[in-house]
Design a protein around this motif. Sequence first.
Motif: not given
Length: 271
Positions: A9-12, A55-58, A84-85, A263-264
């Motif tokens: 997912e990070i790469k995508k 890619v994430s939620y906190k 969900k991803s 980040m990219s």
Amino acid sequence: MTKQELFDEIKKKESFLCVGLDTDPNKIPAHLQKEEDPIFAFNKQIIDATADYCVSYKPNIAFYESLGPKGWESLQKTLEYMPKSHFSIADAKRGDIGNTSNMYAKAFFENMSFDSITVAPYMGEDSVTPFLMDGKWVIVLAHTSNKGGLDFQRIVNQETGNYLFQDVILKNREWASSDQLMFVVGATRAESLLDVRKVAPDNFLLVPGVGAQGGDLQGVAKYGMTKECGLLVNSSRGIIYASNGEDFADVARQEAKKLRDEMSQLLDQYL
């Protein structure tokens, strides 16, 4: 979510951004206050605006439990609304004796279905291993960026020569592999990532402190990135409260994109 799925997912997305949902009723734009559930209305628009770039939620659980039953309801709706991803983190910082930790694990993993939870390891194995359920992650506090973190974390063990936080990491790595175990390391002390990587060369690190707290993303990548990225860098206030007007979601999207773009470039440089 497996370690490989997270890396994919990070790469995508070309991003290792985690958006912190530290949603404060006193900071929600005024036009949302008339909503039946202002907290969820705010979170929903933040998620819609930023999902392409993170890619994430906190969610920081304290912001929800402080509101009582309605806060827990807002949190559940927020969790269900997340794609969900995206890797979900219950930033709860739980940690207690085994039977109590078992109940916390049941609450956040079985009843709420988070992918991971932050855990305070001070009580040792009892406070960590109950969270090691199949398919779930434990994110252990290791070297935090708050001022008080220096009270204990950098005490030197005269027997091992390690800082206390390094010995904490090493002990936790006896209980779980890097496929299930992450560590929290503050971004405002980027050079300390060298000390972290000496004892946790292949674990993912959750790195708060970029953005409003002044953390250096370039330094975090330089000292902390691995061949699998190995980083989830969190920004909360710098994204979700970048504007308090009706344009808050658009401005949040712009701030998330800025971080994703940086980040990219870092991923291209270090991977």
